[in-house]
Design an enzyme around this catalytic site. Sequence first.
Site, PDB file in Angstrom:
ATOM      1  N   CYS A 382      16.890  28.509  57.276  1.00  0.00           N
ATOM      2  CA  CYS A 382      16.944  29.822  57.911  1.00  0.00           C
ATOM      3  C   CYS A 382      16.059  29.860  59.162  1.00  0.00           C
ATOM      4  CB  CYS A 382      16.612  30.916  56.911  1.00  0.00           C
ATOM      5  SG  CYS A 382      17.386  32.484  57.361  1.00  0.00           S
ATOM      6  N   HIS A 508      20.396  29.958  52.575  1.00  0.00           N
ATOM      7  CA  HIS A 508      19.289  29.644  51.655  1.00  0.00           C
ATOM      8  C   HIS A 508      19.782  28.881  50.424  1.00  0.00           C
ATOM      9  CE1 HIS A 508      16.070  32.016  53.560  1.00  0.00           C
ATOM     10  NE2 HIS A 508      17.060  32.803  53.940  1.00  0.00           N
ATOM     11  N   GLU A 510      18.173  27.230  48.411  1.00  0.00           N
ATOM     12  CA  GLU A 510      17.184  27.247  47.321  1.00  0.00           C
ATOM     13  C   GLU A 510      17.520  28.257  46.224  1.00  0.00           C
ATOM     14  OE1 GLU A 510      16.638  28.336  50.388  1.00  0.00           O
ATOM     15  OE2 GLU A 510      15.200  29.981  50.483  1.00  0.00           O
TER      16      GLU A 510
END
Length: 535
Positions: A382, A508, A510
Site C-alpha cells: 500500500c 493488503h 496480509e
Amino acid sequence: MKKYVFVTGGVCSSLGKGVAAASLGNLLGSRGCRIAMVKIDPYLNVDAGTMSPYQHGEVYVTEDGAETDLDLGNYARFTNSELSRNNSITTGQIYQEVIKREREGRYLGRTVQVIPHITDEIKRRIILAGNDPAVKVVIIEVGGTVGDIESIPFLEAARQFINDVGRENTLFIHLTLIPEVAGKELKTKPTQHSVKELLEIGIQPDVLICRSPVKINKEMIKKIALFTNVKEDSIISAYDVNTTIYEIPLIFHSQGLDTIVIDKMKMDCRNPDLSGWKRMVETYNNSTETVTIGIVGKYINLNDSYKSVYESIFHGGIANKVKIKLVKIDAEDIENSSDISSFFKDIDGILIPGGFGQRGIKGMIQTASFARTNRIPCFGICLGMQIMVIEYARNVLNYPDADSTEFKPGTSAPVISLLEEQINVSNYGGTMRLGKSESVINKGTKLYDIYKSSSIFERHRHRYEVSNLYRDELAEEGLIISALTPDKSLVESVEWPDHPWGVGVQFHPEFQSTPINPHPLFSSFIKASKDYGKR
Ligand code: GLN
C-alpha cells in the site's frame, strides 16, 4: 438451538482475550462445528477507521470493507469463520442505531433507555452475527475489562441472554491474570476479585482461563475453584509460551477446553482433527534456519500496529521452514542517520508497510532506493508500493520533486495522487477504496508467477493511486506494472526490473494470510529473502 459463548476479561487488558477466543473457535472448528466470531469494542467510535494505530494497533479490513479491531485478524488466522461488518460491534454503532430509530419516531413516544433499548440492540446485533443457519456456536469476545463503566451494557445484555436462550445454551469464559510477585509466588487474589465483579452483575463464569508466566498447579486450581464456584476441571492454565501463539489451541485442547465447552452446552460434535494444525506448529518448532526481515515503518513502537503484516511474514517463514527474526526500524531513524547501510547489515529482506501521513516518508524512500540499488528483496504494501513508485520517479525518471499529493500537495511531479486530481478522471471524490476487489495480473510478471492466476481478489484501504499521467513514462523507464483493476483504470502492483524481488502492491495481502494457508506473496518474499541471506 444455537449456542452463545461469551468471553470476558478481568484484572487488566492485553491478556490475549482475542487469541483465547480464537483458539476456542479453532478447536470447535476442528470438531466440525461451524462457528461465528464477534468482537465487541465498548468505545464510542463507530469503527476503528479513524483510530490511531499508535493507540489502537492495526485496523483490520474485512472483505466487505469494514474497518475493524485487530482481533478480527486473530479470528481470521485461527478459525475458518466468515467475517464481515456484522462481526464487529462497537458502542458507537449501537447508540447510532438506537438514536436513529428514536429520531424516526419508532419508539412510539416511549422513554429510550439503556435497558432495554440499548441492550436489545446489542442482543439483536449478536444474533445477527450468528444468523447463518449453519452456524452452531457464536463466540462473543467482550472487549475491555470487567469493572469498566463502558462494558456494563454489554455484560448486562450477555446476562439477559441466559434467560432469552436458556442456561444450557450460554457459556461464560472469563480470562484473568495470575500475577507473579516477589519470590516468584503466583497470586490468585486478583482473579477472585474479578470473578466477584462478574457475579455482582449476575454472571457466574463456567470456565476460567488463567494467564500466568508458568503453569499453575493443582493446589492453586483448587484454591481458585473454592473462591469462584468454577469446577476444578474448568480452570485452564494459559501459561506463557515461548514458541508460537499458534500453539495455544493445542495447549487448551490438552487441558480439555473444547470437551468442557461441548459437555456443558450438551453439544453433539465429532472428535477433533488437529493434525494439520499440529504439523504446522511442529514445522515451526523444528525449523533451524532463521531469516531476518527489516520492517521500515512509522508505527514501529507499538507491537500491534502492523499485526497482520508481522503474522503474515511469520506464515511465510512456516511455508519455507524457517524461523523469522523481525527487526523493526523507525523510518525517521533512517532519515537522521548518515549511514543507511548500517541499518541493513544483517537483514535478508525489507518490508515497507502501509501508513498515512507525512512523517517518516523520507526514510522510507531512502530505504526503497537502498533496496533497489543493492538488490535486496523488498516488499512494499500500500503506502510501501507508493513509496517504491515515488523513489523510481525521483531516481530513474529524474523527477527530484516526485511525490504523492498526500505529502506534498503542490509537487510538480504528482506520481501518486487522488483520482480527482488526475485530469482524465473526474468526480471520484477523495473517498477511501475499501474492501475486496479484483485485480488482473499480466502474464510474464513475477506477480503472475507467484499467484499462478491472472485474476485475484485482495482487500484495499487507501485513497491515493498511482497517477495515470505518469503510468506510461514509468513503464517506459522499466518499472513493471504487473496488475491493474479489471477496467485498467488503476495500478494495483509494480515490480522493479532486473531485481531479484522488488514487488509493491496497492492492496493488503496480509489480511488473507493464515498459518495453515500462508499467502503466496509472503511465501515468495521470504523465499527470496532466504536466498538473499545465503549470498
Ligand atoms: N496513505 C496512502 C493512501 O491513502 C496509503 C494507505 C495505506 O497504506 N493503507 O493511499
